[in-house]
Design a protein around this motif. Structure first.
Motif, short mmCIF file in Angstrom:
data_model
loop_
_atom_site.label_atom_id
_atom_site.label_comp_id
_atom_site.label_asym_id
_atom_site.label_seq_id
_atom_site.Cartn_x
_atom_site.Cartn_y
_atom_site.Cartn_z
N PHE A 271 -4.63 -7.30 21.55
CA PHE A 271 -3.69 -7.51 20.45
C PHE A 271 -3.15 -6.19 19.93
O PHE A 271 -1.95 -6.04 19.70
N ALA A 272 -4.02 -5.21 19.74
CA ALA A 272 -3.60 -3.90 19.24
C ALA A 272 -2.69 -3.20 20.25
O ALA A 272 -1.70 -2.55 19.86
N SER A 273 -2.98 -3.33 21.53
CA SER A 273 -2.13 -2.71 22.54
C SER A 273 -0.72 -3.30 22.52
O SER A 273 0.27 -2.58 22.65
N PRO B 226 0.83 -1.20 0.00
CA PRO B 226 0.00 0.00 0.00
C PRO B 226 0.86 1.25 0.00
O PRO B 226 2.04 1.22 0.37
N SER B 227 0.28 2.37 -0.40
CA SER B 227 1.05 3.61 -0.52
C SER B 227 1.56 4.09 0.83
O SER B 227 2.64 4.67 0.93
N ASP B 228 0.80 3.86 1.91
CA ASP B 228 1.21 4.30 3.24
C ASP B 228 0.91 3.20 4.25
O ASP B 228 -0.06 3.28 5.01
N PRO B 229 1.74 2.14 4.29
CA PRO B 229 1.44 1.03 5.19
C PRO B 229 1.46 1.43 6.66
O PRO B 229 0.65 0.93 7.44
N ALA B 230 2.38 2.33 7.03
CA ALA B 230 2.43 2.76 8.43
C ALA B 230 1.15 3.50 8.81
O ALA B 230 0.59 3.30 9.91
N GLY B 231 0.67 4.34 7.92
CA GLY B 231 -0.58 5.05 8.19
C GLY B 231 -1.76 4.10 8.27
O GLY B 231 -2.64 4.26 9.12
N GLU B 232 -1.78 3.09 7.37
CA GLU B 232 -2.85 2.09 7.41
C GLU B 232 -2.83 1.33 8.73
O GLU B 232 -3.89 1.04 9.31
N LEU B 233 -1.63 1.01 9.21
CA LEU B 233 -1.52 0.29 10.48
C LEU B 233 -2.01 1.16 11.64
O LEU B 233 -2.72 0.67 12.53
N ASP B 234 -1.65 2.42 11.64
CA ASP B 234 -2.12 3.31 12.71
C ASP B 234 -3.65 3.41 12.72
O ASP B 234 -4.28 3.40 13.79
N LEU B 235 -4.24 3.51 11.54
CA LEU B 235 -5.70 3.56 11.46
C LEU B 235 -6.32 2.27 11.99
O LEU B 235 -7.35 2.30 12.69
N TRP B 236 -5.69 1.14 11.66
CA TRP B 236 -6.23 -0.13 12.14
C TRP B 236 -6.11 -0.24 13.66
O TRP B 236 -7.04 -0.70 14.33
N LEU B 237 -4.97 0.18 14.21
CA LEU B 237 -4.79 0.12 15.66
C LEU B 237 -5.84 0.97 16.37
O LEU B 237 -6.40 0.55 17.39
N ASP B 238 -6.12 2.14 15.85
CA ASP B 238 -7.15 2.99 16.45
C ASP B 238 -8.52 2.32 16.37
O ASP B 238 -9.29 2.34 17.35
N ALA B 239 -8.83 1.72 15.21
CA ALA B 239 -10.13 1.06 15.06
C ALA B 239 -10.26 -0.14 15.99
O ALA B 239 -11.32 -0.39 16.56
N ALA B 240 -9.17 -0.89 16.17
CA ALA B 240 -9.21 -2.06 17.05
C ALA B 240 -9.40 -1.64 18.50
O ALA B 240 -10.14 -2.28 19.26
N ARG B 241 -8.74 -0.56 18.90
CA ARG B 241 -8.88 -0.08 20.28
C ARG B 241 -10.29 0.42 20.56
O ARG B 241 -10.77 0.35 21.70
N LEU B 242 -10.97 0.95 19.54
CA LEU B 242 -12.31 1.47 19.71
C LEU B 242 -13.40 0.43 19.46
O LEU B 242 -14.59 0.74 19.55
N SER B 243 -13.00 -0.79 19.14
CA SER B 243 -13.97 -1.81 18.75
C SER B 243 -14.75 -2.39 19.92
O SER B 243 -15.76 -3.06 19.72
N GLU B 244 -14.25 -2.21 21.14
CA GLU B 244 -14.87 -2.79 22.34
C GLU B 244 -14.84 -4.31 22.32
O GLU B 244 -15.64 -4.96 23.00
N ILE B 245 -13.94 -4.88 21.52
CA ILE B 245 -13.73 -6.33 21.50
C ILE B 245 -12.44 -6.62 22.26
O ILE B 245 -11.35 -6.25 21.79
N PRO B 246 -12.49 -7.21 23.44
CA PRO B 246 -11.30 -7.35 24.29
C PRO B 246 -10.11 -8.00 23.58
O PRO B 246 -8.97 -7.57 23.75
N ALA B 247 -10.37 -9.04 22.79
CA ALA B 247 -9.26 -9.75 22.14
C ALA B 247 -8.50 -8.83 21.20
O ALA B 247 -7.26 -8.83 21.18
N LEU B 248 -9.21 -8.03 20.41
CA LEU B 248 -8.55 -7.13 19.47
C LEU B 248 -7.90 -5.97 20.19
O LEU B 248 -6.84 -5.48 19.77
N LYS B 249 -8.51 -5.48 21.25
CA LYS B 249 -7.92 -4.39 22.01
C LYS B 249 -6.59 -4.82 22.63
O LYS B 249 -5.62 -4.08 22.60
#
Length: 314
Positions: free
Chosen positions: A305-307, A280-303
């Motif tokens: 993992f993202a942490s 992807p053109s900005d993999p680091a940016g894509e990863l940051d967006l994913w980490l934010d989405a995982a932390r806000l998902s309210e799913i303990p397993a993903l939170k």
């Protein structure tokens, strides 16, 4: 022959070639060989290996440029691995699993090298996190109805119709599905039907009827949490029909739908960043967006993992 097959198989092959010898001789010759020089190293991979599974572990070191193992270390402690790295200056990249011991070893032994968490371990850790969460909710997922398909009937209804009509065999079912656009093989349909059949086939021998009798049920069993977690991190286009049906069925649960979307999104991001992928053109940016989405998902397993990933990026 000894290097390729080991002692026992190497000795058997040597006998067929009129070079009778014993397995011990083959192994003695292998042990007596001089190892090739390691040479300058640019990128190495380190991972543990079981000397005695569950009790004693060592460390395997691989030359990633030449794609061959170059050393075995007696344990997997940070001290031992760091000492090996210091003896080989010039290493620029170190791939490893996500253990704190290997992270500490890389920092101590090669502080200027780029540490890389390898793709296999990242996807493994994601699958394990998803599996643990699915195990807690598997009971409620089993209560979800079968998903709808293109002809307006649900897979369970379609399969139950197959069960009721004894004249309709797996090959006929495959032909009908193929006319509706199914791209799989007849073996897939045969295997699926065999796993879910509640009545014996017409040609089943009488002696097996009583022994294999099972209660008839209309419910289609849901795959295990481990299987579901495996399905969720695979590319959708590579999944067999029964896996796709299972995913669509559990995605009726809103929480699972969020988990599924995030897991597939992360797996696709990791795979796209490999050497032969379309980065992807900005993999680091894509990863940051994913980490934010995982932390806000309210799913303990993903939170969780993202942490963990976020701490490694600091």
């Amino acid at each position: 022959m000894g290097l390729a097959l080991g002692g026992e198989a190497g000795a058997r092959l040597a006998g067929h070639l009129a070079m009778a010898t014993s397995p011990d001789t083959v192994l003695r010759l292998v042990h007596g060989m001089k190892l090739p020089p390691i040479g300058p190293l640019r990128a190495v991979g380190i991972d543990d290996w079981a000397i005695r599974k569950g009790q004693t572990y060592g460390t395997l070191v691989v030359d990633l440029d030449r794609r061959r193992p170059i050393d075995l270390l007696p344990d997997r402690s940070s001290t031992t691995v760091a000492a090996w790295l210091r003896r080989h200056p010039g290493i620029a990249v170190i791939t490893r699993d996500r253990s704190s011991e290997y992270a500490r070893a890389a920092t101590m032994g090669a502080p200027v090298a780029l540490p890389v968490a390898d793709r296999w371990h990242i996807l493994l850790n994601l699958r394990q996190a998803v599996e643990r969460w699915l195990a807690h909710v598997h009971g409620r997922l089993r209560c979800l109805p079968d998903i709808a398909v293109g002809d307006g009937r649900q897979p369970g209804q379609r399969l139950r119709a197959y069960r009721r009509n004894e004249s309709e065999n797996a090959m006929e079912l495959w032909r009908e599905l193929r006319e509706r656009g199914f791209a799989g093989s007849h073996r897939q349909v045969h295997r699926f039907a065999a796993e879910h059949r509640t009545k014996p086939a017409r040609r089943t021998a009488h002696k097996w009827l009583a022994r294999n009798a099972a209660p008839i049920t209309d419910a289609i069993s849901l795959p295990s949490p481990k299987q579901l977690a495996w399905f969720l991190i695979q590319p959708i286009e590579d999944l067999p029909p029964h896996a796709t049906a299972a995913i669509i069925r559990i995605e009726q649960d809103p929480e699972v739908a969020r988990l599924s979307a995030l897991a597939q999104r992360f797996a696709a991001l990791v795979r796209s960043c490999c050497a032969d992928g379309s980065r992807p053109s900005d993999p680091a940016g894509e990863l940051d967006l994913w980490l934010d989405a995982a932390r806000l998902s309210e799913i303990p397993a993903l939170k969780t993992f993202a942490s963990g990933l976020g701490r490694e990026l600091i």
